[in-house]
Motif scaffolding. Structure first.
Motif, PDB file in Angstrom:
ATOM      1  N   ARG A 313      -6.781 -26.346 -38.642  1.00 33.14           N
ATOM      2  CA  ARG A 313      -5.356 -26.621 -37.738  1.00 33.14           C
ATOM      3  C   ARG A 313      -4.201 -25.597 -38.743  1.00 33.14           C
ATOM      4  O   ARG A 313      -3.250 -25.021 -37.841  1.00 33.14           O
ATOM      5  CB  ARG A 313      -4.905 -28.013 -37.851  1.00 33.14           C
ATOM      6  N   SER A 315      -4.890 -22.586 -39.913  1.00 37.56           N
ATOM      7  CA  SER A 315      -4.893 -21.489 -39.901  1.00 37.56           C
ATOM      8  C   SER A 315      -4.467 -20.911 -38.418  1.00 37.56           C
ATOM      9  O   SER A 315      -3.927 -20.044 -38.254  1.00 37.56           O
ATOM     10  CB  SER A 315      -6.560 -20.909 -39.961  1.00 37.56           C
ATOM     11  N   LEU A 316      -4.889 -21.984 -37.457  1.00 44.10           N
ATOM     12  CA  LEU A 316      -4.322 -21.950 -36.065  1.00 44.10           C
ATOM     13  C   LEU A 316      -2.903 -21.950 -35.919  1.00 44.10           C
ATOM     14  O   LEU A 316      -2.347 -21.313 -35.177  1.00 44.10           O
ATOM     15  CB  LEU A 316      -4.793 -22.656 -35.017  1.00 44.10           C
ATOM     16  N   PRO A 320      -1.299 -18.321 -34.018  1.00 47.52           N
ATOM     17  CA  PRO A 320      -1.609 -19.035 -32.787  1.00 47.52           C
ATOM     18  C   PRO A 320      -2.607 -18.086 -32.004  1.00 47.52           C
ATOM     19  O   PRO A 320      -3.065 -18.610 -30.977  1.00 47.52           O
ATOM     20  CB  PRO A 320      -0.183 -18.862 -32.226  1.00 47.52           C
ATOM     21  N   ARG A 322      -5.431 -17.120 -31.245  1.00 47.42           N
ATOM     22  CA  ARG A 322      -6.898 -17.375 -32.060  1.00 47.42           C
ATOM     23  C   ARG A 322      -7.905 -16.223 -31.990  1.00 47.42           C
ATOM     24  O   ARG A 322      -8.678 -15.953 -32.810  1.00 47.42           O
ATOM     25  CB  ARG A 322      -7.429 -18.662 -31.233  1.00 47.42           C
ATOM     26  N   LEU A 325      -7.383 -14.291 -35.197  1.00 53.58           N
ATOM     27  CA  LEU A 325      -7.913 -14.978 -36.316  1.00 53.58           C
ATOM     28  C   LEU A 325      -9.443 -14.838 -36.202  1.00 53.58           C
ATOM     29  O   LEU A 325     -10.041 -14.498 -37.453  1.00 53.58           O
ATOM     30  CB  LEU A 325      -7.624 -16.352 -36.076  1.00 53.58           C
ATOM     31  N   LEU A 501     -13.243 -21.113 -28.879  1.00 53.30           N
ATOM     32  CA  LEU A 501     -11.913 -21.322 -29.676  1.00 53.30           C
ATOM     33  C   LEU A 501     -10.772 -21.372 -28.931  1.00 53.30           C
ATOM     34  O   LEU A 501      -9.767 -22.355 -29.221  1.00 53.30           O
ATOM     35  CB  LEU A 501     -12.061 -19.997 -30.584  1.00 53.30           C
ATOM     36  N   ARG A 502     -10.644 -20.537 -27.934  1.00 52.49           N
ATOM     37  CA  ARG A 502      -9.014 -20.787 -27.086  1.00 52.49           C
ATOM     38  C   ARG A 502      -9.185 -22.178 -26.367  1.00 52.49           C
ATOM     39  O   ARG A 502      -8.046 -22.630 -25.980  1.00 52.49           O
ATOM     40  CB  ARG A 502      -9.135 -19.619 -26.284  1.00 52.49           C
ATOM     41  N   ALA A 506      -8.409 -27.740 -32.166  1.00 53.27           N
ATOM     42  CA  ALA A 506      -8.859 -27.719 -33.358  1.00 53.27           C
ATOM     43  C   ALA A 506      -9.433 -28.835 -33.899  1.00 53.27           C
ATOM     44  O   ALA A 506     -10.245 -28.892 -34.856  1.00 53.27           O
ATOM     45  CB  ALA A 506      -7.613 -27.287 -34.290  1.00 53.27           C
TER      46      ALA A 506
END
Length: 506
Positions: A313, A315-316, A320, A322, A325, A501-502, A506
């Motif tokens: 959370r 990291s995201l 933002p 993703r 990242l 992931l999108r 999270a």
């Protein structure tokens, strides 16, 4: 009243913090602060290099006291060809000396053969690469330069020279030139190190298979451009062919009758490949699969550890976007794994060159570019595998299941392909393992195809059967084609990981 346009201030520092390379630096900081992951990289290097010493100890149980063929060794190695490669050079040679330029022509009227069907038992049968024809050879010593035109059992007319070169001739039946002057050119060869006098004549040889074979060629209309002398028959390589019913080695034979010469011979004229007496520096990289395991574990945990601790959370929130990242993590784990693999492969090859060369088995020479491809390709193979493990970790989000899945997808197909005793199931099996076609399929369609970048010795059309199997280092795809299959798996897994992931919280 009018107002001027306003421009929103944007800090350059903020741009830097949101840049992709800032994310890469942040992910690298995460990686290097986890001591266990750094230790895993060291373990991977140690595992790959440690197998070099095991590889040099396997495959030879006798001690060479004489240092090579003819030197009194209990297990002399094969002779070296003109290019330094280990070769088979055992056949029956019917020859005359040729000084200066010369031409030899002949009609091969038949080629027949025998194959082993049991201890000291032979039965009619012509092996595909049994051969008979004309040959010019520097001398009758094993490993000397030669060029030959031949009829084969089922591979047509061929021109072969210096053991590793093969060119197909015309298909169909072979007949004499219409006027004895005009011929179809199959190929040319420049032989190194020839003296003014060479040996030229007829030959017959079996084939380089696991079972003894004998070939018999019948020759007529023999034409020589030099004054003919008496034919001499020589068992090149000595008398060590198939045995008669009493267990006595059969020599080659020469029979002459009314303008016809019949030549019978055993053995082969070809490269000498593992497992029959020549090693490849590829053996020094046998530990790659074991070294791959800690990289798979770290690759998967590089993101699953954040899910387990709830740090994903954070990291995201900091990034933002993703996809960026995930890409930053892929760059870091890929780069670290590539450097790890590069160090390990370079050490393994350097150590292996010395340890394998000092063993009883001869070492197949490898060009510098091939050696570079093996080292860099091994590093790339490990890097892509780690990225694939990262993608699987992103998809599954749990460390144990992600690591297990990555090992099943990457490591297990390779293990099943190269270790026949571990191949399961009773159906479609050959010799206790998957049929060769099934083993090759694993190395065509799974990420294990990437191991093909390590192949050192090329395929030779004149050698078949037991030589080209996955457990002896041969792969069904070309080196970079196999690596491309592994890359395709990683790309597909990353695409799915990005999609999930999108869409997921999270």
């Amino acid at each position: 009243m009018t107002t001027g346009a306003t421009t929103t201030y944007r800090s350059a520092a903020a741009d830097g913090r949101e840049s992709f390379w800032h994310l890469v630096r942040a992910e690298w900081t995460k990686f290097r602060t986890v001591r266990g992951w750094l230790i895993a990289m060291i373990v991977a290097i140690a595992a790959i290099t440690a197998f070099v010493f095991l590889a040099s100890d396997v495959g030879s149980s006798c001690s060479a006291s004489g240092g090579g063929p003819g030197g009194g060794s209990a297990c002399p190695g094969p002779p070296d060809g003109p290019g330094g490669e280990p070769v088979n050079d055992a056949f029956y040679f019917v020859h005359q000396p040729l000084t200066g330029n010369g031409t030899i022509t002949v009609q091969v009227t038949s080629l027949t053969g025998q194959q082993s069907v049991g201890p000291n038992q032979m039965a009619p049968g012509l092996a595909p690469w049994s051969k008979a024809g004309i040959i010019i050879k520097a001398n009758t010593s094993q490993g000397s330069a030669y060029a030959a035109m031949m009829v084969t059992g089922s591979n047509g007319v061929r021109m072969q020279w210096d053991y590793v070169n093969d060119t197909p001739g015309l298909t169909g039946s072979v007949s004499a030139s219409a006027d004895g002057t005009h011929w179809t050119l199959v190929g040319t060869a420049a032989l190194p190190g020839l003296t003014s006098t060479v040996q030229a004549g007829l030959f017959a040889a079996g084939t380089g298979s696991e079972n003894p074979t004998v070939a018999t060629g019948v020759f007529r209309h023999i034409g020589l451009s030099w004054p003919a002398t008496r034919w001499t028959g020589t068992n090149v390589g000595g008398v060590n062919g198939p045995n008669d019913p009493n267990g006595v080695a059969l020599p080659g034979t020469l029979r002459q009758s009314a303008g016809t010469i019949t030549v019978t011979g055993y053995g082969d004229i070809s490269p000498q490949l593992s497992p029959l007496g020549a090693w490849s520096i590829q053996r020094a990289l046998d530990g790659t699969a074991i070294g791959l395991i800690p990289l798979i574990v770290v690759g998967a945990m590089f993101i699953t550890a954040e899910y387990r601790r709830g740090l994903i959370r954070v990291s995201l929130a900091a990034s933002p976007r993703r996809g960026r990242l995930l890409a930053a993590k892929a760059v870091v784990i890929g780069a670290v794994s590539f450097v790890t693999g590069l160090i390990a492969a370079a050490l393994a090859v350097t150590i292996g060159t010395h340890t394998l060369a000092s063993s009883n088995q001869p070492l197949w020479p490898v060009p510098a570019l091939t050696l570079a491809r093996m080292v860099v390709g091994t590093a790339a193979l490990l890097a892509v595998a780690a990225v694939l493990a990262l993608a699987i970790g992103t998809i599954q989000r749990r460390s144990a299941t992600a690591v297990a899945t990555a090992i099943v997808v990457i490591f297990v197909p390779y293990l099943l392909a190269i270790v026949p005793d571990l191949q399961p199931g009773p159906a479609g099996l050959t010799g206790g393992g998957l049929a060769l076609g099934g083993r090759e399929l694993l190395l065509r369609i799974t990420p294990a195809a990437g191991f093909s970048v390590q192949q050192a010795v090329p395929r030779f059309s004149q050698l078949t059967g037991i030589f080209y199997t996955p457990n002896w280092g041969y792969y069904p795809l070309a080196p970079w084609a196999g690596f491309a299959v592994e890359c395709a798996w990683a790309a597909a897994a990353l695409a799915l990981a990005f999609y999930l992931l999108r869409r997921r919280d999270a």
